[in-house]
Design a protein around this motif. Structure first.
Motif, mmCIF file in Angstrom:
data_model
loop_
_atom_site.group_PDB
_atom_site.id
_atom_site.type_symbol
_atom_site.label_atom_id
_atom_site.label_comp_id
_atom_site.label_asym_id
_atom_site.label_seq_id
_atom_site.Cartn_x
_atom_site.Cartn_y
_atom_site.Cartn_z
ATOM 1 N N PHE A 117 10.896 30.322 -30.804
ATOM 2 C CA PHE A 117 9.963 29.523 -30.990
ATOM 3 C C PHE A 117 8.877 29.858 -30.335
ATOM 4 O O PHE A 117 7.526 29.527 -30.594
ATOM 5 C CB PHE A 117 10.443 28.237 -30.087
ATOM 6 N N HIS A 118 8.539 30.856 -29.585
ATOM 7 C CA HIS A 118 7.708 31.094 -28.779
ATOM 8 C C HIS A 118 7.772 32.966 -28.324
ATOM 9 O O HIS A 118 9.131 33.263 -28.086
ATOM 10 C CB HIS A 118 7.441 30.599 -27.200
ATOM 11 N N GLY A 119 6.777 33.616 -28.039
ATOM 12 C CA GLY A 119 6.787 34.958 -27.612
ATOM 13 C C GLY A 119 7.647 35.240 -26.328
ATOM 14 O O GLY A 119 8.238 36.307 -26.242
ATOM 15 N N CYS A 120 7.875 34.258 -25.369
ATOM 16 C CA CYS A 120 8.423 34.414 -24.210
ATOM 17 C C CYS A 120 9.971 34.626 -24.421
ATOM 18 O O CYS A 120 10.706 35.311 -23.845
ATOM 19 C CB CYS A 120 8.251 33.296 -23.252
ATOM 20 N N ILE A 121 10.366 34.084 -25.430
ATOM 21 C CA ILE A 121 11.860 34.145 -25.881
ATOM 22 C C ILE A 121 12.022 35.443 -26.521
ATOM 23 O O ILE A 121 13.157 36.093 -26.468
ATOM 24 C CB ILE A 121 12.363 32.936 -27.001
ATOM 25 N N ARG A 122 11.491 35.902 -27.420
ATOM 26 C CA ARG A 122 11.570 37.134 -28.100
ATOM 27 C C ARG A 122 11.447 38.158 -26.771
ATOM 28 O O ARG A 122 12.328 39.267 -26.835
ATOM 29 C CB ARG A 122 10.458 37.381 -29.026
ATOM 30 N N HIS A 123 10.703 38.160 -26.012
ATOM 31 C CA HIS A 123 10.545 39.155 -24.954
ATOM 32 C C HIS A 123 11.828 39.079 -23.842
ATOM 33 O O HIS A 123 12.339 40.044 -23.503
ATOM 34 C CB HIS A 123 9.530 38.484 -24.199
ATOM 35 N N ARG A 124 12.311 37.825 -23.948
ATOM 36 C CA ARG A 124 13.706 37.819 -23.023
ATOM 37 C C ARG A 124 14.775 38.500 -23.779
ATOM 38 O O ARG A 124 15.597 39.116 -23.139
ATOM 39 C CB ARG A 124 13.820 36.199 -22.603
ATOM 40 N N LEU A 125 14.703 38.094 -25.128
ATOM 41 C CA LEU A 125 15.836 38.963 -26.048
ATOM 42 C C LEU A 125 15.718 40.370 -25.609
ATOM 43 O O LEU A 125 16.736 41.099 -25.728
ATOM 44 C CB LEU A 125 15.645 38.366 -27.362
ATOM 45 N N ALA A 126 14.404 40.721 -25.871
ATOM 46 C CA ALA A 126 14.356 42.248 -25.940
ATOM 47 C C ALA A 126 14.661 42.789 -24.366
ATOM 48 O O ALA A 126 15.019 43.955 -24.362
ATOM 49 C CB ALA A 126 12.911 42.522 -25.840
ATOM 50 N N GLU A 127 14.845 42.170 -23.491
ATOM 51 C CA GLU A 127 15.205 42.671 -22.182
ATOM 52 C C GLU A 127 16.674 42.971 -22.159
ATOM 53 O O GLU A 127 17.304 43.870 -21.396
ATOM 54 C CB GLU A 127 14.781 41.593 -20.972
ATOM 55 N N HIS A 128 17.367 42.133 -23.110
ATOM 56 C CA HIS A 128 19.006 42.289 -23.167
ATOM 57 C C HIS A 128 19.070 43.113 -24.485
ATOM 58 O O HIS A 128 20.067 44.234 -24.191
ATOM 59 C CB HIS A 128 19.507 41.196 -23.164
ATOM 60 N N MET A 129 18.396 43.000 -25.320
ATOM 61 C CA MET A 129 18.884 43.832 -26.820
ATOM 62 C C MET A 129 17.504 44.376 -27.448
ATOM 63 O O MET A 129 17.206 43.724 -28.464
ATOM 64 C CB MET A 129 19.612 42.780 -27.719
ATOM 65 N N PRO A 130 16.805 45.432 -26.780
ATOM 66 C CA PRO A 130 15.595 45.753 -27.237
ATOM 67 C C PRO A 130 15.487 46.157 -28.701
ATOM 68 O O PRO A 130 14.339 45.902 -29.410
ATOM 69 C CB PRO A 130 15.242 46.944 -26.240
#
Length: 339
Positions: A117-130
């Motif tokens: 829904f927002h870039g903050c969620i994509r960023h959090r995903l990238a921390e686990h699965m870049p």
């Protein structure tokens, strides 16, 4: 296009996931899609696979990476169709970080695309699965803008009412505002707190009911149907969100903005993605901050009006459900073209 939606909570109509799915389902149909929702809380296993096979979707769309994504992954393999997954909150903040994460990885890696829904969620995903960041699209939640958002008389004369709409489960943290608002109530006896939402965790709900007995200004309304929430928003003065985490933006926050209600919300990234301090609402960091800002809102009608009007304008300009559905349809077409 035939779209099969995999939803974990479709029949619990007042949950955030159900509100989101029902809205997208309705607007996709308006765009000409044939849509069928498969609720994993009602049907599973071979029965679910047979129902999906009979519908013969062109694409599967799962909501909640753990509860919906794993199911969509298995169905897609069996039926030979692509699927995508939309993150909704506890999947990215909890399931990806606990013992469920290995199961989750397979469902995410198999998806043609992921949606946040927002870039903050994509960023959090990238921390686990870049490696999945590039495959994650941003599609903001939509919300239907009501024609009539004029205030209604309060249920109790002279009351100043805070509304906390949330399912009763730990992540919503609905116990937290009770003590701070009790301090405000001691000085301002017109203060009231209404809680509205389904019981999603019986043990936590029992704690809430026990606590409410100690706070005479607070009341639990039970489940309020989504079709009746508009009148409730119109009768209250301020809408709260006390969540520990949100999946980028809460439906209740957007709905409150649509009804031009000022917001007082926990300072978490999911709320910060929507609520701008002193523009569309106020964000609190701790109990003392909540008391101070709740008192500020109660004392300043002009501030409440400014925040409410700004919020409604933001919803109108940025959170259109028509645009939300059109963005999904474009994504579906892109996936099908590449498969």
């Amino acid at each position: 296009m035939r779209v099969g939606i995999i939803s974990p909570n479709y029949f619990a109509e007042e949950t955030g996931n159900a509100v989101t799915v029902r809205r997208i389902e309705r607007h996709l149909r308006a765009l000409g899609c044939e849509v069928k929702v498969f609720a994993t809380d009602r049907v599973a296993g071979e029965q679910l696979q047979a129902a999906v096979k009979e519908f013969a979707p062109d694409i599967l769309h799962a909501f909640h990476a753990y509860h919906g994504g794993r199911v969509a992954c298995a169905l897609a393999k069996a039926l030979g169709v692509p699927y995508l997954v939309t993150f909704t909150g506890t999947d990215i903040y909890k399931a990806l970080c606990d013992q469920r994460n290995m199961e989750l990885h397979g469902a995410l890696r198999g998806a043609s695309r992921l949606v946040a829904f927002h870039g903050c969620i994509r960023h959090r995903l990238a921390e686990h699965m870049p490696t999945l960041e590039e495959r994650t699209a941003i599609i903001p939640q939509g919300v239907d803008l009501p024609d009539d958002y004029s205030p209604l008389p309060p249920a109790e004369e002279q009351a100043f009412t805070f509304l906390l709409p949330a399912g009763l489960r730990p992540v919503k943290n609905v116990l937290f505002p009770l003590e701070p608002l009790a301090a405000l109530y001691a000085d301002h006896p017109q203060v009231r707190l209404l809680l509205a939402g389904p019981v999603l965790d019986k043990d936590y709900a029992a704690q809430v009911m026990e606590a409410l007995e100690r706070y005479p200004f607070a009341r639990y309304l039970g489940v309020v149907g989504h079709d009746r929430m508009g009148d409730l928003y119109r009768r209250v003065d301020v809408v709260l969100n006390s969540s520990l985490s949100e999946g980028g933006m809460a439906n209740t926050v957007l709905e409150a903005m649509a009804y031009a209600k000022p917001l007082l919300v926990a300072d978490i990234e999911g709320n910060r993605s929507v609520v701008k301090e002193n523009v569309t609402g106020l964000l609190y960091r701790d109990a003392g901050d909540l008391v101070a800002k709740a008192g500020k809102l109660a004392a300043n009608a002009r501030l409440r009006e400014k925040l409410g009007n700004n919020g409604r304008a933001q919803v109108r300009d940025h959170y259109s459900p028509d645009k939300e559905a059109a963005s999904y349809l474009t994504l579906y077409r892109d996936i099908l073209q590449k498969n």
